[in-house]
Design a protein around this motif. Structure first.
Motif, mmCIF file in Angstrom:
data_model
loop_
_atom_site.group_PDB
_atom_site.id
_atom_site.type_symbol
_atom_site.label_atom_id
_atom_site.label_comp_id
_atom_site.label_asym_id
_atom_site.label_seq_id
_atom_site.Cartn_x
_atom_site.Cartn_y
_atom_site.Cartn_z
ATOM 1 N N ALA A 1 0.851 -1.187 0.000
ATOM 2 C CA ALA A 1 0.000 0.000 0.000
ATOM 3 C C ALA A 1 0.889 1.240 0.000
ATOM 4 C CB ALA A 1 -0.920 -0.004 1.223
ATOM 5 N N ARG A 2 0.597 2.171 -0.887
ATOM 6 C CA ARG A 2 1.391 3.394 -0.988
ATOM 7 C C ARG A 2 0.511 4.602 -0.726
ATOM 8 N NH1 ARG A 2 3.919 5.394 -6.601
ATOM 9 N NH2 ARG A 2 1.726 5.939 -6.932
ATOM 10 N N ALA B 1 -12.189 8.514 2.455
ATOM 11 C CA ALA B 1 -12.283 8.664 1.000
ATOM 12 C C ALA B 1 -10.941 8.403 0.326
ATOM 13 C CB ALA B 1 -12.789 10.069 0.654
ATOM 14 N N VAL B 2 -9.849 8.772 1.000
ATOM 15 C CA VAL B 2 -8.517 8.539 0.438
ATOM 16 C C VAL B 2 -8.242 7.040 0.361
ATOM 17 C CG1 VAL B 2 -6.047 8.881 0.817
ATOM 18 C CG2 VAL B 2 -7.634 10.761 1.204
ATOM 19 N N LEU B 3 -8.557 6.314 1.421
ATOM 20 C CA LEU B 3 -8.329 4.870 1.442
ATOM 21 C C LEU B 3 -9.231 4.139 0.451
ATOM 22 C CD1 LEU B 3 -7.969 4.347 5.305
ATOM 23 C CD2 LEU B 3 -6.171 4.654 3.600
ATOM 24 N N ASN B 4 -10.285 4.803 -0.014
ATOM 25 C CA ASN B 4 -11.159 4.232 -1.035
ATOM 26 C C ASN B 4 -10.722 4.605 -2.446
ATOM 27 O OD1 ASN B 4 -12.847 2.928 0.809
ATOM 28 N ND2 ASN B 4 -14.157 4.717 1.055
ATOM 29 N N GLY B 5 -9.573 5.284 -2.562
ATOM 30 C CA GLY B 5 -9.025 5.568 -3.882
ATOM 31 C C GLY B 5 -9.219 6.975 -4.391
ATOM 32 N N GLU B 6 -9.830 7.863 -3.605
ATOM 33 C CA GLU B 6 -10.046 9.228 -4.061
ATOM 34 C C GLU B 6 -8.842 10.109 -3.713
ATOM 35 O OE1 GLU B 6 -13.707 10.882 -2.735
ATOM 36 O OE2 GLU B 6 -14.905 9.118 -3.261
ATOM 37 N N LEU C 1 -3.761 14.290 -0.590
ATOM 38 C CA LEU C 1 -3.532 12.893 -0.233
ATOM 39 C C LEU C 1 -4.136 11.967 -1.283
ATOM 40 C CD1 LEU C 1 -4.533 13.091 3.551
ATOM 41 C CD2 LEU C 1 -2.246 13.264 2.596
ATOM 42 N N SER C 2 -3.414 10.908 -1.604
ATOM 43 C CA SER C 2 -3.945 9.850 -2.468
ATOM 44 C C SER C 2 -3.361 8.525 -2.020
ATOM 45 C CB SER C 2 -3.626 10.116 -3.943
ATOM 46 O OG SER C 2 -2.223 10.084 -4.161
ATOM 47 N N ASN D 1 -10.708 14.675 -13.107
ATOM 48 C CA ASN D 1 -11.606 13.858 -12.276
ATOM 49 C C ASN D 1 -11.319 14.061 -10.798
ATOM 50 O OD1 ASN D 1 -12.878 12.774 -14.533
ATOM 51 N ND2 ASN D 1 -11.511 11.005 -14.646
ATOM 52 N N SER D 2 -10.031 14.140 -10.422
ATOM 53 C CA SER D 2 -9.679 14.360 -9.020
ATOM 54 C C SER D 2 -10.153 15.718 -8.543
ATOM 55 C CB SER D 2 -8.171 14.226 -8.833
ATOM 56 O OG SER D 2 -7.731 12.925 -9.159
ATOM 57 N N LEU D 3 -10.000 16.747 -9.386
ATOM 58 C CA LEU D 3 -10.446 18.084 -9.002
ATOM 59 C C LEU D 3 -11.964 18.140 -8.890
ATOM 60 C CD1 LEU D 3 -8.017 20.161 -11.244
ATOM 61 C CD2 LEU D 3 -7.948 19.955 -8.755
#
Length: 281
Positions: free
Chosen positions: A65-66, A153-158, A182-183, A274-276
């Protein structure tokens, strides 16, 4: 042989049809070699090994995990000292420590735009951040700090961008704010690209830093390191024209934050947009 008085007609009929039972019926005959017992035992063991082997998962590369942390900037409430401060950030993730470069004369509004990739150990769901003023002839002064819970949300890939309150001499949560992006990703290629540092007090000249190597590895580790697999080709960086278009699409988001999000997404324009969009919701 005559039947006993206790024999029934059915018992006599069974003896006639089946004949006499063998002497070793329902028991292991101790007088002869137990070949049949050994054969049964070996068959049972072979079946057990076959069943155990069938449930073993297929071998594959280990997953890691990174966590990617982009330390964008900070807004501090006070400049400590007679001159403008030279702030830098020290980040702790698990047992590893990472540092940004120093922003010379950054004062109360330092900017770093430093993206740090680090392994996220199992069970670690928060990070600890400190801001120091780099000093030339004394120990570096701790200005502010904060403990940040990694958003779900970060741990879910956002990709997540936010300002986090800082604690310091002024009090809890009132020393200023720090801006982070954070990602998170999981996979065989998720390895740290920014090496951690081991912080060691020096003799009156601030903090000295040195690379942190795995336990039990000699100090010549970089020279003795085996050849690493070829890294995938890095995508082309996002162009200034693309950035200008994204600035127009998201006028309410700071340009430095947009650049950091683009770096997190490795210059992929569509992924950056998409991230923004996720951050603007």
């Amino acid at each position: 042989m005559a039947a006993t008085t206790n024999d029934t007609t059915e018992d006599r009929r069974r003896r006639v049809l089946l004949g006499p039972l063998p002497a070793g019926f329902l028991r292991a005959d101790s007088d002869g070699p137990p070949e049949s017992v050994d054969v049964d035992y070996e068959a049972a063991m072979a079946l057990q090994q076959q069943l155990c082997g069938a449930t073993m998962p297929a071998a594959g590369p280990p997953l890691t995990a990174r966590l990617s942390v982009t330390i964008v900037q900070a807004k501090l409430v006070k400049n400590y000292g007679l001159t403008r401060m030279d702030p830098y950030v020290r980040l702790r993730v698990g047992h590893c420590i990472y540092e940004t470069q120093t922003d010379p004369s950054g004062g109360k509004t330092p900017k770093w735009n430093k993206m740090i990739h680090c392994l996220l150990p199992p069970g670690v769901n928060s990070i600890y951040l400190e801001i120091f003023d780099e000093c030339s002839f004394t120990m570096d002064e701790l200005i502010a700090w904060t403990h940040i819970q990694i958003p779900a949300a970060v741990l879910n890939g956002e990709t997540h961008e936010d300002w986090y309150p800082l604690t310091g001499k002024q009090g809890d949560g009132v020393e200023g704010m720090v801006n982070l992006v954070l990602s998170y990703s999981v996979g065989p290629a998720a390895v740290p690209t920014f090496p951690p540092v081991l912080v060691v007090p020096s003799t009156g000249m601030g903090y000295a830093t040195m690379p942190m190597y795995p336990a039990g590895t000699p100090h010549t580790y970089p020279q003795q390191q085996p050849q690493q697999p070829q890294q995938p080709q890095q995508p082309q960086p996002i162009t200034e024209e693309d950035l200008a278009q994204i600035y127009e699409m998201f006028p309410s988001i700071d340009k430095d934050v947009i650049k950091s999000v683009a770096e997190v997404n490795r210059g992929n324009k569509e992924a950056t947009i998409n991230s923004l969009l996720q951050m603007s919701e």
